[in-house]
Design an enzyme around this catalytic site. Sequence first.
Site, PDB file in Angstrom:
ATOM      1  N   ASP A  24       0.856  -1.189   0.000  1.00 45.90           N
ATOM      2  CA  ASP A  24       0.000   0.000   0.000  1.00 45.90           C
ATOM      3  C   ASP A  24       0.889   1.234   0.000  1.00 45.90           C
ATOM      4  O   ASP A  24       1.727   1.409   0.890  1.00 45.90           O
ATOM      5  CB  ASP A  24      -0.900  -0.014   1.237  1.00 45.90           C
ATOM      6  CG  ASP A  24      -2.111   0.891   1.096  1.00 45.90           C
ATOM      7  OD1 ASP A  24      -2.193   1.618   0.087  1.00 45.90           O
ATOM      8  OD2 ASP A  24      -2.960   0.875   2.005  1.00 45.90           O
ATOM      9  N   ASP A  63      -3.332   2.525  -5.912  1.00 43.55           N
ATOM     10  CA  ASP A  63      -2.149   2.587  -5.057  1.00 43.55           C
ATOM     11  C   ASP A  63      -1.970   1.400  -4.118  1.00 43.55           C
ATOM     12  O   ASP A  63      -1.212   1.481  -3.151  1.00 43.55           O
ATOM     13  CB  ASP A  63      -2.169   3.876  -4.230  1.00 43.55           C
ATOM     14  CG  ASP A  63      -3.354   3.951  -3.283  1.00 43.55           C
ATOM     15  OD1 ASP A  63      -4.304   3.147  -3.443  1.00 43.55           O
ATOM     16  OD2 ASP A  63      -3.339   4.814  -2.395  1.00 43.55           O
ATOM     17  N   GLU A  64      -2.623   0.277  -4.392  1.00 45.23           N
ATOM     18  CA  GLU A  64      -2.433  -0.893  -3.524  1.00 45.23           C
ATOM     19  C   GLU A  64      -2.704  -2.171  -4.304  1.00 45.23           C
ATOM     20  O   GLU A  64      -3.459  -2.181  -5.277  1.00 45.23           O
ATOM     21  CB  GLU A  64      -3.334  -0.826  -2.286  1.00 45.23           C
ATOM     22  CG  GLU A  64      -4.809  -0.816  -2.596  1.00 45.23           C
ATOM     23  CD  GLU A  64      -5.670  -0.901  -1.346  1.00 45.23           C
ATOM     24  OE1 GLU A  64      -5.305  -1.636  -0.404  1.00 45.23           O
ATOM     25  OE2 GLU A  64      -6.719  -0.230  -1.316  1.00 45.23           O
TER      26      GLU A  64
END
Length: 424
Positions: free
Chosen positions: A27, A121-122
Amino acid sequence: MGRADGSERQVSASDVDDSEAGILHVDMDAFFASVELLERPDARGKPAIVGHAGGRGVVTSATYEARRYGVRSAMPMSQALRLCPNAIILPPHYDRYTEYSRKVMDIFHEVTPLVEPLSIDEAFLDVSGSRRLLGSPRRIAELIRSRVLEETGLTCSVGVAATKFMAKLASGRAKPDGLLVIPKAETLSFLRPLPVGALWGVGASTQASLERMGLLTVADLADAPLHVLQKAVGDASGRRLHDLANGRDPRRVITESREKSIGHENTFGTDVGDLDTLRREFLRLSGRVGERLRKHGMVARTVAIKVRFSDFRTITRSRTLAEPTNVGRRLFEEAWDVFDALGLDVRQTPLRLIGVRAEQLLDAGGDALALWDPDEEWRETERTLDAVSARFGRGMIGPASLVRRSKDADDEERDGRNPKYVSD
């Protein structure tokens, strides 16, 4: 779970590792804000907020320094500046976020082909097959963190565990810029002392219900008879919580994700500033999206909303779901929660258009719903409605507040007054 401002950060000692902990959750740390700081090194280490300061702007992201003042994503900018008046405002640049997301995901795929992106974003990574070439799970996690920093200038937090739930839990507690390994043999000892709110999908209302029963920790849930949990929160949710509390999560990392979406939107004949009307329309649109997902045998990982004002200013927001779904009621509850978090005063600034979209689509069944079905009852109800609609037409049966509205809206779609939003 740890606080969003990083004040309860927890990382592993350098010698903690486990060959059986083959699932990573990576993350990025305050991703949008961190990308902006690459161009604004003068703002590093200071409270900074990404968003537009004027008008009715909302917070897109915030640095951890700003979060310690209580600033959160989707908060009205006016409220954020009251909490943190000395914050530096950074205008958003969405093209940069897409560029850096692609760079990060490329790094993940060079480590293992088993990558399951959850959002920009993860991602989950299964590194079990990479150990022979790259080393232990911890070593691979360290490699990813160093490569991301060297090649992008950004930091990430990584959780390493034997299951997806535990890996995601670990990455959240390691933020920011941390690495937390939970060996498989220590899963239960790590879980049991945590508050019930640490479990994936336990919101404020469910937590309050459990605490009223004296179930305060994960250990309390794990030791409670299954029928007690099911009586408190329903059959599906009870089974889910009991499994999680006992460290059970058989879901695999899913690599096949279709870059498609299904959505509907409504442009109102006159701007709408009534929350009840907007709520009913969000419910109708979500139901239509859920119906089309089921028709195509798909579930969605993400729900997104779109709102447009009379001056054509448009806001879009999305949320990754704890579990993929094709249940309209679940899509509605998540969409309405995202809308509510915007804090808009629609009486002062009414809306011209709203939309609901399902993204990150997967084939229904299999691993998509392998662990639990938290919407089991709603799912069966909506399948019944699908059958009725197929025989008698849409709008003949449904939530009382929508039966008439649904038929009117469908008539408008047919004659072009209410264009539907669909991007397949």
